[in-house]
Each structure stands twice: as C-alpha cells, then as structure tokens.
Design an enzyme around this catalytic site. Sequence first.
Site, mmCIF file in Angstrom:
data_model
loop_
_atom_site.group_PDB
_atom_site.id
_atom_site.type_symbol
_atom_site.label_atom_id
_atom_site.label_comp_id
_atom_site.label_asym_id
_atom_site.label_seq_id
_atom_site.Cartn_x
_atom_site.Cartn_y
_atom_site.Cartn_z
ATOM 1 N N HIS A 143 0.835 -1.197 0.000
ATOM 2 C CA HIS A 143 0.000 0.000 0.000
ATOM 3 C C HIS A 143 0.875 1.255 0.000
ATOM 4 C CE1 HIS A 143 -3.252 2.770 0.978
ATOM 5 N NE2 HIS A 143 -2.579 3.199 2.024
ATOM 6 N N GLU A 210 -8.871 -2.498 6.471
ATOM 7 C CA GLU A 210 -7.942 -2.665 7.589
ATOM 8 C C GLU A 210 -8.473 -3.713 8.568
ATOM 9 O OE1 GLU A 210 -6.364 0.806 9.438
ATOM 10 O OE2 GLU A 210 -6.654 2.085 7.678
ATOM 11 N N ASP A 242 -11.343 2.582 7.337
ATOM 12 C CA ASP A 242 -10.853 3.937 7.604
ATOM 13 C C ASP A 242 -11.192 4.807 6.386
ATOM 14 O OD1 ASP A 242 -9.461 6.137 8.567
ATOM 15 O OD2 ASP A 242 -7.545 5.435 7.750
ATOM 16 N N ARG A 246 -9.584 11.759 -0.142
ATOM 17 C CA ARG A 246 -8.216 11.894 -0.659
ATOM 18 C C ARG A 246 -7.853 13.322 -1.038
ATOM 19 N NH1 ARG A 246 -6.256 7.552 1.617
ATOM 20 N NH2 ARG A 246 -7.166 5.610 0.851
ATOM 21 N N GLN A 249 -7.262 15.182 2.107
ATOM 22 C CA GLN A 249 -6.006 14.642 2.649
ATOM 23 C C GLN A 249 -4.786 15.237 1.936
ATOM 24 O OE1 GLN A 249 -5.923 10.348 2.479
ATOM 25 N NE2 GLN A 249 -3.948 10.174 3.511
ATOM 26 N N LYS A 262 -9.962 12.153 7.592
ATOM 27 C CA LYS A 262 -10.173 10.842 8.206
ATOM 28 C C LYS A 262 -11.191 10.858 9.350
ATOM 29 C CE LYS A 262 -6.484 8.645 6.307
ATOM 30 N NZ LYS A 262 -6.487 7.331 5.662
ATOM 31 N N GLU A 382 -5.465 3.218 -4.914
ATOM 32 C CA GLU A 382 -4.492 2.297 -5.524
ATOM 33 C C GLU A 382 -5.077 1.613 -6.743
ATOM 34 O OE1 GLU A 382 -2.429 -0.597 -2.917
ATOM 35 O OE2 GLU A 382 -3.417 0.505 -1.319
HETATM 36 CA CA CA Z 1 -5.752 4.108 7.419
#
Ligand code: CA
Length: 436
Positions: A143, A210, A242, A246, A249, A262, A382
């Site tokens: 990742h 996660e 989570d 983006r 972020q 987040k 990704e």
């Molecule tokens: Ca995370």
Amino acid sequence: MINETHHSSLLSWVASANTPEAEFPIQNLPFCVFRNAGSSEPFRVGVAIGDAIVAPTALGALPGIDPIAREASLACAAPSLNRLMALGPLRWRALRLALSQGLREGSPARATLEPTLIKISQAEFDLPARIGDFTDMYTSIDHAINVGRLFRPDNPLMPNFKWLPCGYHARVSSIGISGQRFVRPTGQLMPPGAVTPIVAPTRRLDYELELAIWIGTGNALGEPIALDAADQHVFGFGLLNDWSARDIQAWEYQPLGPLLSKNFATTVSPWVVTTEALEPFRVAWHRAPDEPQPVGYLESSANRGQGAFDIGLEAWLLTEQMAAAGSRPHRLSATSFRHNYWTVGQMVAHHTVNGCNLCPGDLIGSGTQSGPGPGESGALIEITEGGKRPVALENGESRTFLADGDTVIFRGRAQRAGFRGIGFGECVGTVLPARS
Ligand code: CA
C-alpha cells in the site's frame, strides 16, 4: 498454543455452526455487544455460535464450572467488553474453554445455554468496547509503495517505513458499528492547477481495508510492552474501514498528517475474533536479508517464527443501482494480512517503547491492507491509480472514487488445512450525500 478448543472435529449442538461454510463454528466463538433489534433493552456481551448469539453470563450458573471461567463470564454482565478485556489471557482462555465445552454436541450445559440464544438476524449491535484511544497504523509496504508512487514517483517510500511501524493518533467519536451511514464530508480542496483552495464536498471519497486490533490488558505509563509479551495484550481482531477523503487529505496532510480527511467516520465490524481463536492461523514473519533488519525492541525469534497471521480480507462494493436491482456486490480486492510489513506484536511494542500506556478497549487500525499481486489493493486510490483507471462494474457503472449511495462491505476469513475455517462477519458502511 493450539489446544482442544481448536480441534477440527468439534461439533456444536447449535446445528448451524457445523456447516463447512459457517463463519462462526465452535472453533471461533467471537465476542460482540448486542441486544434484540428494535428494543430498548441494555446492550450486553454475546458470543456467536452458528447463526445465533449465546450469553456467556449464563455459564456462571453451571454447577462445577471452573472458578476462573466463572469470574470471566461474570465480567460479561456489562454493556461493553472492557471488563473482560482487562482480565487478561488466563481468564480469556478459561472462558473460551468453558464456552467450547458448554456448546459442544452432547454437553449437559445445553439446557442452561439454549434458552439464552437469539438469532444474529434478530440482533442489533453496539461498538464492542468503550474505546479510549484509536491509533491508525500505516504498515503495508505494498500500500505504501502504490500510494507513495502516485505522489512521489522517484521516491515512493519514506525512509522511516522500513525501520518502524508508522502510525498517527486518530478519532474515536466518529467510530461507528457496521451498518454506519455517514454524510459525505465537506472540506478544503485544492483543485489541480489552482492557487487557492475551495470549500466543497470531497470528490475523492475512498475506503481503506484494515484489521481492527482490540487491546485487552493495558500497561502502566512508563512501562513498555516487550515484543514477546505483546500478544498477551491483544484481546482480538475485527474489520475496520478507515474512510478517507483523498482530496482533503492531499491538501492538509503535511506537515502533521491526516485530520479532517479521516475523522468524519470510521466503521468497525461487531465481532471480535479472539487472538486465541486465531492461533492456528499464525505464520512466520520474514524480513529479506537485503532489507533493514528490525532494531532491538522490534526483533525476536518468536516474532520471526509465528508473529504474523494469515487472515484473508476482501472488499466489496454495492452501488445504489446494484442494490435496487437486487444484484450481488462487486469484489474490489482480496488479500491476506500475512503480507503486512510489520506484525501486530511489533506495532504494540513500538507503540509503547516510549512508555505510552495502552488501555483495555483501545483500538489500533492495522493500516490499509494491500498485497503484492494484482487485485490485492485495499483502497480505490491504488486500484484506480489515483482516479486514472476507473473500475468497471458488471451493470455498466464505473467508479474512480465512491459515489453517494455506495455501500462498501469488508469480509474476513482465516483458513488452514487441518483446521476449521473461521469468519469475521462483515463490516458495512454507506455513503450519504453531502449536506447542501
Ligand atoms: Ca488508514
């Protein structure tokens, strides 16, 4: 660490626990906090068996029960797992053994336990624990490289990544149980080429696949947890999403890391699969000889021998259109936690090496789980290479990032030849439109 509770031959008098595909066979026995759906009764601790939930407090009434197991069962008379978590592995093991014996085919405890069963389909869930602190890690090298390459093509991995399990202090108040529905967050975005930010709903809403790591017994402030003792402090595991904006972020994350990208929502699964239930699925942890070797407090032979866990993890997408048409969800990725660059023990040892005290019910997110192969990426950023390669869905829709009405579903399952596979249930969350 394998014991009689793991034997694949064990069957339960709850018949639904005995099918090959059962997520909750008698070898699993994950904990939750639940009540009858739609009721106003207090939430209480339960344990899954097949398609039902049993009340562990009922064990306390059994004649001849091991006093240690009895003490642990009475700690379940609570609206959270914190009391049980604080008791430590000796009592967790005693309770698991008593539950396993009481739920086995032919057990005389059936008469006591069966009246407490309710169907999982008729239950609603609360967070498994009162969470004091939530740390989110960043420990999957696949990742980190895949995402880092988007921002820094020549230097995708920060120099500290191979020396320590990275993490940051995350937000507790917005953690919700599976089924959480949250509003698309608004914030500051810097559109490409712009010189001043705009305030708008996120256009790049993502998920992160996660594991939830639930801390049991804590440590005193100033007293680090040694690597080889770390597993004694981990009560169990669940699934964690989570959610991440983006674009928010990208603008906010330097120099201190993510905050509003987040802290608007995090979803966890209701089931806590205990560390003991996962013992058969331990695997060796490797660090290639040409890679940096762990510094002292992150190194041990036990950690190398069996510090990792082989836990299969999957992310699925159900759009509003697919749901309306009754279609099956689309699988976005499948990977295993065994690929992670750091073990859970190393995360705990690192978290406390400075004396930081962990507490019962603390939550650690493993970091997004991506594997080395195609189809193993645990986030849309990704999978779509930063939004450049949309995912085509079977009904003709496509996604770069999440749309309003999208539901993301995580699943987990641990399997190994010679043992019963055990499931994690689901972690489900849905995106609602931004406030206008
Ligand atoms: Ca995370």
